[in-house]
Design a protein around this motif. Structure first.
Motif, short mmCIF file in Angstrom:
data_model
loop_
_atom_site.label_atom_id
_atom_site.label_comp_id
_atom_site.label_asym_id
_atom_site.label_seq_id
_atom_site.Cartn_x
_atom_site.Cartn_y
_atom_site.Cartn_z
N UNK A 1 5.49 6.81 -1.38
CA UNK A 1 5.45 5.43 -0.91
C UNK A 1 4.15 5.18 -0.13
N UNK A 2 3.74 6.16 0.64
CA UNK A 2 2.45 6.05 1.35
C UNK A 2 1.32 5.96 0.33
N UNK A 3 1.38 6.77 -0.71
CA UNK A 3 0.34 6.73 -1.73
C UNK A 3 0.32 5.39 -2.46
N UNK A 4 1.49 4.77 -2.61
CA UNK A 4 1.53 3.44 -3.21
C UNK A 4 0.73 2.46 -2.35
N UNK A 5 0.86 2.58 -1.04
CA UNK A 5 0.08 1.73 -0.15
C UNK A 5 -1.41 2.00 -0.30
N UNK A 6 -1.78 3.26 -0.42
CA UNK A 6 -3.18 3.62 -0.62
C UNK A 6 -3.69 2.98 -1.91
N UNK A 7 -2.89 3.05 -2.96
CA UNK A 7 -3.27 2.44 -4.23
C UNK A 7 -3.40 0.94 -4.14
#
Length: 141
Positions: free
Chosen positions: A27-33
């Motif tokens: 979910x954090x990586x989704x924010x990064x994306x």
């Protein structure tokens, strides 16, 4: 549609005792994306926050397919799945170092005033950003 790509090196702290990336990190990586997609389109989420506008998650869905482990890279592909000038749904695919789909998901967002959490009409407040989103959805993949 326009697809943004961001590569992340998996850090040890992102894994669990099995050496697999802990599920919440996706979910954090989704924010990064999402942040990378906005930058690729020429805009800044941080600048929007300075205007007193934030974009909270109102719904998030993620489906896990394959594990990613410490020492691998995660590659996040992000695009605008749906957009109507008020609500935006972003799509995500996260791949492991072998090019295998590790996770896919969607997050839905609306823009609100930071002080009141009252919704704003994004397309009226940021017409250039609105046009970029409309154009990005029409681009071929």
């Amino acid at each position: 549609m326009f697809v943004s790509s961001k590569e992340i090196e998996v850090r040890y702290a992102e894994t669990d005792q099995m050496g697999v990336v802990y599920h919440a990190n996706y979910i954090i990586w989704m924010e990064v994306g999402r942040t990378k997609l906005i930058q690729d389109l020429g805009f800044s989420y941080a600048a929007m926050e300075k205007d007193g506008i934030i974009s909270p998650v109102v719904d998030i869905q993620i489906e896990y397919k394959k594990p990613i482990t410490y020492g691998e890279k995660a590659i996040i592909h992000t695009w605008i799945e749906k957009y109507n000038g008020i609500k935006t749904v972003y799509g995500y695919e996260i791949f492991n170092s072998h090019g295998e789909l590790a996770a896919k998901g969607f997050s839905s967002h609306v823009c609100v005033k930071k002080e009141t959490f009252r919704p704003v009409v994004f397309k009226k407040l940021y017409p250039e950003w609105h046009e970029a989103y409309v154009k990005a959805m029409k681009e071929e993949r």
